[in-house]
Design a protein around this motif. Sequence first.
Motif, short mmCIF file in Angstrom:
data_model
loop_
_atom_site.label_atom_id
_atom_site.label_comp_id
_atom_site.label_asym_id
_atom_site.label_seq_id
_atom_site.Cartn_x
_atom_site.Cartn_y
_atom_site.Cartn_z
N THR A 625 50.50 36.04 35.07
CA THR A 625 50.32 34.84 34.25
C THR A 625 49.64 33.77 35.08
OG1 THR A 625 52.34 35.38 33.03
CG2 THR A 625 51.50 33.14 32.84
N LEU A 626 48.46 33.36 34.63
CA LEU A 626 47.64 32.41 35.40
C LEU A 626 47.68 31.03 34.74
CD1 LEU A 626 44.46 34.64 36.01
CD2 LEU A 626 46.64 34.63 37.24
N SER A 627 47.99 30.01 35.53
CA SER A 627 48.00 28.65 35.01
C SER A 627 46.56 28.17 34.82
CB SER A 627 48.73 27.72 35.98
OG SER A 627 47.92 27.46 37.12
N ALA A 649 38.93 41.98 41.38
CA ALA A 649 39.04 42.34 39.97
C ALA A 649 40.36 41.82 39.40
CB ALA A 649 38.95 43.85 39.80
N GLU A 650 40.41 41.81 38.07
CA GLU A 650 41.62 41.47 37.32
C GLU A 650 41.89 42.56 36.28
OE1 GLU A 650 41.93 37.14 36.09
OE2 GLU A 650 39.78 37.29 36.53
N TYR A 651 43.12 42.51 35.76
CA TYR A 651 43.47 43.45 34.69
C TYR A 651 44.61 42.88 33.87
CZ TYR A 651 44.98 47.78 32.37
OH TYR A 651 45.32 48.73 31.45
N LYS A 652 44.33 42.63 32.61
CA LYS A 652 45.34 42.24 31.63
C LYS A 652 46.19 41.06 32.09
CE LYS A 652 45.59 46.52 28.99
NZ LYS A 652 46.46 47.59 28.44
N GLY A 659 40.90 35.00 31.63
CA GLY A 659 39.60 35.00 30.97
C GLY A 659 39.13 36.40 30.69
N SER A 660 38.09 36.50 29.88
CA SER A 660 37.55 37.80 29.51
C SER A 660 36.54 38.27 30.54
CB SER A 660 36.89 37.71 28.13
OG SER A 660 35.89 36.70 28.12
N ALA A 661 36.18 39.55 30.44
CA ALA A 661 35.28 40.18 31.42
C ALA A 661 33.89 39.58 31.35
CB ALA A 661 35.22 41.68 31.16
N SER A 662 33.32 39.40 32.54
CA SER A 662 31.93 38.95 32.66
C SER A 662 31.45 39.32 34.06
CB SER A 662 31.82 37.44 32.45
OG SER A 662 32.40 36.74 33.54
N GLY A 663 30.18 39.07 34.31
CA GLY A 663 29.65 39.34 35.64
C GLY A 663 30.31 38.50 36.71
#
Length: 690
Positions: A625-627, A649-652, A659-663
Amino acid sequence: MDSSQQKARHRRRRLGLTVGIPVAMAAAAGLSYGPDLGLFGEDAQRTASAAAAPAWANDTADGFASVNALGQKGTYGGRGGKTVTVKTFADLEKYATAAEPYVIVVAGAINMDPKGKEIKVASDKTIVGSGTSGQIVGGGFFLGQGVHNVIIRNLTIRDSYMGTWNDKDHDFDAIQMDGAHHVWIDHNDLRHMADGLIDSRKDTTYVTVSWNKLSNNNKTFGIGWTENATADLTIHHNWFRETEQRNPSADNLAHAHLYNNWLQDESGTDITTSYGNYARGKTKMVLENSYFQGLKNPVTKDSTAALVQRGNVFSGTSGRNESGGAAFDPKSFYSYTLDKAADIPALLKSGTGPRTSIGTTAGTGTSSPKAAATLTVAKDGSGQYTTVQAAVNAVPAHNPSRVVISIKPGTYRETVKVPSNKPHVTFQGTGGSRKDTVIVFNNAAGTPKPDGSGNYGTGGSATVAVDADDFQARNLTISNDFDEAKNQNLNGHQAVALRTGADKVLLDGVIMTGDQDTLLLDTAARDKLGRVYITNSYIVGNVDFIFGRATAVINKSVITLKKRWDGTSAGYVTAPSTAPDRKGFLINNTTFNGDVSAGSFFLGRNWHAGGDASLDPQTTVRNSTLSNAIKSKPWTDMGGFSWKDDRFAEYKNTGPGAGSASGDRPQLTDAQATGQEIDDWLGNWTPTAS
């Protein structure tokens, strides 16, 4: 931390979580903490190996599980059957579901396949962990209608959680009982399941639940699910910690006897307990000499239930605390002895969960493993030593077995070093909170050494430095309180609280706090593996405050972002300097918080220490959980090296900072995520408290 860095070559490897230690049996009389009576057995193999039943397999339950009823004379599990040692899912299921009696010793971590699997245990079974190594990961046990005479003991059952706190879709329990009778659940560590830790349903009766640690869960211990008021349960000496509801919830029980339990809700965590002991429907409950700490609604009852309270302690509780009606006399069913309620927190903190004395020996023909030696530290002189370093100095060089340094509450202003020739050391704070025992100092990289030989440097500034393998720390705070505002003249404001340069370091329930470079996770040398597992902990800082080349997991913890000395908000959480073909930092199921400005912190930057282009920095943040303090582009370059050439990288993740995936924000696919889990990081090491 030196801001110069490295570059990376990408080669993945997958490490399986395997345990290959030889484990046989220990003979321990009494219930769960009696004296050793002798040895026998044989080394455990990767397949199950049979041996004659050890003496402790003859232990029997107390409480309602000891009552003769329904054709069963007490609860003794697999007594009289063969003893087998298992290390695989296939062997565990084979023996647990067999028709004949077995004493089944679980030696190592067994991953349930598929996740959420509940093995259908047959009657006349003892399933027991081998010391503190027996773990059931991602699933549990199911006892169906008519199953009886079962002991589940000395195990850690954990982590079937599927990412939804109030999960309606996954009935993944640690132990579920539907219509069973005569069951003893004793000295287990149950935590973080998708549904219940214990579900006792459909008229399951003659059950005793004793000396267990239940934590980090929502629907913790539910009893009932029937209109029939026929079930009898005893629940004693259990530690409920950070559990939201059903602690337990007892629905339509004929007799519920709860005594000497500790229900604890710590402030400042993400879990808030909604209620404690709950007598529902037609339940008759006797509640004695238990300790309720920090709970809302510690004791509740329906108007149709009877609840008698005697001798309980309530500390910092609020809301409903109810009793009324006539219940029953437990001593008309069995004898028992109450401990004083005021003594329960200390007693259960040291006494719940898996015991090293159950289910283990060093092997055939050897003597029993020595109990951990304990050295006591107290500022007031009531211990053997008044400083932590003095206790470390007293540990023999090359000590072959664990030494626990028991540190009484107080503030210990000193620097501490555990040298590489003193492995197997544990720092154990003995206070009621990890805030009660504090090791603190204020050296910084630019602080001159008192002997005039230069400055300390970043690594040398550490309040606690650990160079010894198999180190553990629990229930304490390690801090560096260097005052940057008052020392702007110094060249080097890095101020480390804890530095590790060793393998198999376990930090459980530890606060690590500082500003810049709080936590240095290092290895003994670049070509040496240094694994660190951090759980149930807090890490506080602002600039590169989790950094180094170790292979480290931060799991189920809180990372608190802190303003800089001048009140500004800007920083970097991680700065890995991972060697090629090694794992870096894995942050899993963790909360990022802190009183800082929105969009002011990076999750990390790539530290190529010494400008070494061959390094391959790695940080993965998943299921956390990211503030809103986390930047929308959460990774950044360092020292002239592009973070995009390294492994970030991140996951879920969730929360306002996700945030959503991007470059600029790489996200793992589901397939990639299966190769970036805790067992991939830890390999053949299963961290267990000892």
